[in-house]
Design a protein around this motif. Structure first.
Motif, PDB file in Angstrom:
ATOM      1  N   PRO A 306       0.832  -1.214   0.000  1.00 46.68           N
ATOM      2  CA  PRO A 306       0.000   0.000   0.000  1.00 46.68           C
ATOM      3  C   PRO A 306       0.865   1.261   0.000  1.00 46.68           C
ATOM      4  O   PRO A 306       1.830   1.379   0.766  1.00 46.68           O
ATOM      5  CB  PRO A 306      -0.802  -0.122   1.303  1.00 46.68           C
ATOM      6  N   GLY A 307       0.539   2.175  -0.883  1.00 48.40           N
ATOM      7  CA  GLY A 307       1.277   3.421  -0.984  1.00 48.40           C
ATOM      8  C   GLY A 307       2.546   3.331  -1.795  1.00 48.40           C
ATOM      9  O   GLY A 307       3.226   4.346  -2.004  1.00 48.40           O
ATOM     10  N   PHE A 313       7.904  -0.559  -7.278  1.00 47.97           N
ATOM     11  CA  PHE A 313       7.631  -1.994  -7.256  1.00 47.97           C
ATOM     12  C   PHE A 313       8.299  -2.695  -8.435  1.00 47.97           C
ATOM     13  O   PHE A 313       8.829  -3.798  -8.299  1.00 47.97           O
ATOM     14  CB  PHE A 313       6.122  -2.227  -7.291  1.00 47.97           C
ATOM     15  N   LYS A 314       8.301  -2.055  -9.593  1.00 48.21           N
ATOM     16  CA  LYS A 314       8.959  -2.635 -10.774  1.00 48.21           C
ATOM     17  C   LYS A 314      10.453  -2.796 -10.530  1.00 48.21           C
ATOM     18  O   LYS A 314      11.052  -3.812 -10.906  1.00 48.21           O
ATOM     19  CB  LYS A 314       8.726  -1.744 -11.990  1.00 48.21           C
ATOM     20  N   GLN A 315      11.065  -1.815  -9.878  1.00 46.12           N
ATOM     21  CA  GLN A 315      12.502  -1.915  -9.598  1.00 46.12           C
ATOM     22  C   GLN A 315      12.781  -3.078  -8.651  1.00 46.12           C
ATOM     23  O   GLN A 315      13.754  -3.821  -8.833  1.00 46.12           O
ATOM     24  CB  GLN A 315      13.010  -0.613  -8.995  1.00 46.12           C
ATOM     25  N   ILE A 316      11.928  -3.262  -7.653  1.00 49.45           N
ATOM     26  CA  ILE A 316      12.108  -4.384  -6.729  1.00 49.45           C
ATOM     27  C   ILE A 316      12.011  -5.713  -7.472  1.00 49.45           C
ATOM     28  O   ILE A 316      12.808  -6.635  -7.246  1.00 49.45           O
ATOM     29  CB  ILE A 316      11.071  -4.302  -5.594  1.00 49.45           C
ATOM     30  N   CYS A 317      11.031  -5.812  -8.387  1.00 43.51           N
ATOM     31  CA  CYS A 317      10.860  -7.052  -9.165  1.00 43.51           C
ATOM     32  C   CYS A 317      12.078  -7.333 -10.027  1.00 43.51           C
ATOM     33  O   CYS A 317      12.537  -8.482 -10.125  1.00 43.51           O
ATOM     34  CB  CYS A 317       9.602  -6.958 -10.027  1.00 43.51           C
TER      35      CYS A 317
END
Length: 591
Positions: A306-307, A313-317
């Motif tokens: 959330p947030g 999030f794409k960079q984490i993936c």
């Protein structure tokens, strides 16, 4: 493919081969290449442009075997170039050869990578288990002996591979499935079935030959497992892959068939799940800031918090994909077995294929024809197994059906070819389950066509005994090239009243290369066997079933009744013919 795609660096200790996906290019694998460079700074990296590269790759009609031969030739040129380093002043400490070779492939490139490893090891001598022998295709005749560098292959990394071959699966959304089905129709009709992507379809010649040859290379009984090559295979599976279904990417029967539960030797085949990754973006990697800390972590982010922004999030993936790939690339088998990303085979599928049974000596396929639900096949198989049990033989059977096959699609050659591909997919599954079993075959109508096409197109296909009934195989089919080599004996039941096949024979004029449209009302045209091959036989059994001019059928068996274990609805003489058919069927199948 160009040798200029070779990137040399450092002390040239390793050779890494990167093979891109269908309609992609080496540029798509640049993040993978960067991750390889981080891991192996002294490696030479070879990333060729394959014939199916780019957006127009779907027009490529080169044979997949030719592409594999080109890759091997370029690898040998690179190895020769490496041997010249010492003579060129690299120093006496330089051995002039690579310490190891790693093959990495994405999607279709993964299939090519495994085939390169197979061909590099030469055609295995399976005198310990002749039924596992899988002869090479004609394109690989120059590679029957192992290449000197084959033992250098230490690891194969398959990224979203299609080990079993692709199919338009239910995993696709409706739009993707529609595009695939339209593409299949265009490829089969306008391109004659020659697009290279069809070579890795489930059941296709290249796909089946690769699976059977992998069995021949890696599949040994427990006490002989030291004979197999010391290769670690890691396969990366995207958790949201909506292009290739799990049944297509993972070959449950073949991939890990050499690793039964309780095996004392370290496992050599590992499946690693890549979080939040699909078929295409599984190769989009990004190096984390603290690589060592990320590689050592056990938990991964599987959902957007959330947030959290989409970019974050794409960079984490991307970073997580990098970590999983690095583990697949260089971790030891012991580390891979304990890795939280590693998925056990038992957890991947509800009903796994049976483990290999080395004790079964015989298996019989019973395959139905057109306009037939095939319920009778189980009755025939049961009759054969009952006879075998009385003779202290352990017969197993394959009676699976390819579904109701109407006459209209039967006349379409590409549909018939797909049915033959279905048969050979069943063949590969059965070979993994029963490595020592001699395969025999009972076919009716289109079932006779399937076995004839399989023997013509697949060099690794072999059957000990074949029983044909209501055959639609042309009379001049080259049985004499098979009998005594890949087939021991053939029994052909000829129904003299088989009006369906007789009409088909006159209505259809088969082309020179076709198999279909031979009469089922006369015997095959066979030259006499060579003096050295007198034990091989091809026999025809004439079954009385004639149709008079008034339309009345005389006593006897029709072409359908030959394949059914029941008393035909006719007068007493039919029962005698059926008893002869059943007795001869068993006689032709028994050892």
């Amino acid at each position: 493919m160009q040798q200029s795609r070779l990137e040399r660096a450092g002390k040239h200790r390793e050779l890494i081969v990167l093979l891109h996906a269908f309609c992609q290019s080496p540029k798509a694998l640049k993040p993978v290449k960067d991750a390889v460079r981080d891991t192996y700074p002294d490696a030479d990296i070879y990333a060729p442009i394959l014939p199916f590269a780019g957006p127009w790759g779907w027009l490529c009609t080169r044979d997949a075997t030719e592409v594999v031969v080109d890759i091997i030739k370029h690898i040998e040129k690179i190895i020769e170039l490496r041997s010249q380093d010492r003579a060129g002043g690299a120093g006496q400490d330089d051995p002039g050869e690579y310490e190891s070779i790693i093959l990495i492939g994405h999607s279709m490139g993964a299939v090519m990578a495994r085939k390169v490893a197979i061909v590099a090891h030469g055609q295995p001598d399976r005198s310990d288990c002749p039924t596992l022998a899988a002869p090479f295709e004609p394109a690989f005749r120059a590679y029957l002996q192992p290449r000197p560098w084959a033992k250098k292959i230490r690891r194969i990394v398959l990224i979203a591979g299609m080990n079993r071959g692709w199919t338009p699966s239910s995993a696709m959304d409706w739009w993707t499935s529609t595009k695939w089905n339209v593409g299949i129709w265009v490829g089969e009709t306008l391109f004659g079935g020659f697009p290279i992507i069809f070579d890795i379809r489930q059941g296709a010649v290249f796909s089946i030959q690769t699976r059977l040859q992998w069995l021949a290379l890696m599949h040994y009984e427990r006490e002989r497992r030291g004979s197999r090559p010391d290769i670690v295979v890691t396969q990366l599976l995207g958790t949201v892959d909506d292009i290739v279904s799990p049944d297509d990417s993972v070959d449950y029967a073949v991939d890990t068939s050499n690793e039964e539960e309780g095996d004392g030797r370290e496992k050599s085949y590992f499946y690693l799940e890549v979080p939040n990754s699909g078929h295409a973006d599984v190769v989009r990697l990004k190096r984390p800031r603290n690589v060592e800390a990320e590689i050592a972590r056990d938990n991964f982010v599987t959902a957007r918090q959330p947030g959290q922004s989409a970019k974050a999030f794409k960079q984490i993936c991307d970073e997580q994909r990098y970590v999983v790939f690095r583990r697949a690339l260089c971790n030891s088998p012991a580390s891979l077995a304990a890795d939280p990303c590693t998925v056990n085979r038992e957890q991947m599928m509800d009903s796994l294929p049976r483990p290999p049974n080395w004790d079964v000596t015989d298996l019989v396929f019973v395959i139905h024809g057109i306009r037939d639900k095939g319920f009778w096949t189980q009755k025939i198989a049961r009759a054969i197994k009952q006879e075998a049990a009385g003779r202290k033989k352990d017969f197993r059977s394959v009676t699976t059906s390819y579904g109701y096959f109407a006459m209209a699609p039967f006349v379409l050659w590409w549909v018939r070819k797909q049915k033959a591909e279905w048969l050979m997919d069943q063949y590969a599954e059965a070979r993994a389950h029963y490595p020592r079993a001699d395969f025999s075959y009972v076919g009716h109508s289109n079932g006779t066509y399937l076995v004839a096409r399989a023997l013509r197109d697949y060099p690794a296909a072999r059957f000990k005994r074949i029983v044909l009934a209501g055959s639609v195989v042309r009379r001049d089919y080259r049985w004499h090239d098979l009998v005594g080599k890949r087939v021991e004996k053939v029994l052909n039941y000829v129904a003299t009243g088989d009006w369906v096949v007789a009409i088909s024979r006159r209505a259809c004029s088969p082309s020179a290369g076709s198999i279909w449209a031979a009469p089922g009302t006369t015997a095959f045209a066979m030259p006499p066997p060579a003096p050295s091959n007198r034990s091989a036989t091809l026999r025809a059994h004439m079954v009385q079933a004639t149709r008079s001019a008034t339309g009345r059928t005389s006593p006897g068996l029709s072409y359908r009744e030959i394949c059914r274990r029941r008393t035909p609805r006719s007068r007493a003489p039919s029962s005698r013919y059926w008893a002869v058919a059943r007795r001869d069927c068993w006689s032709s199948l028994r050892p």
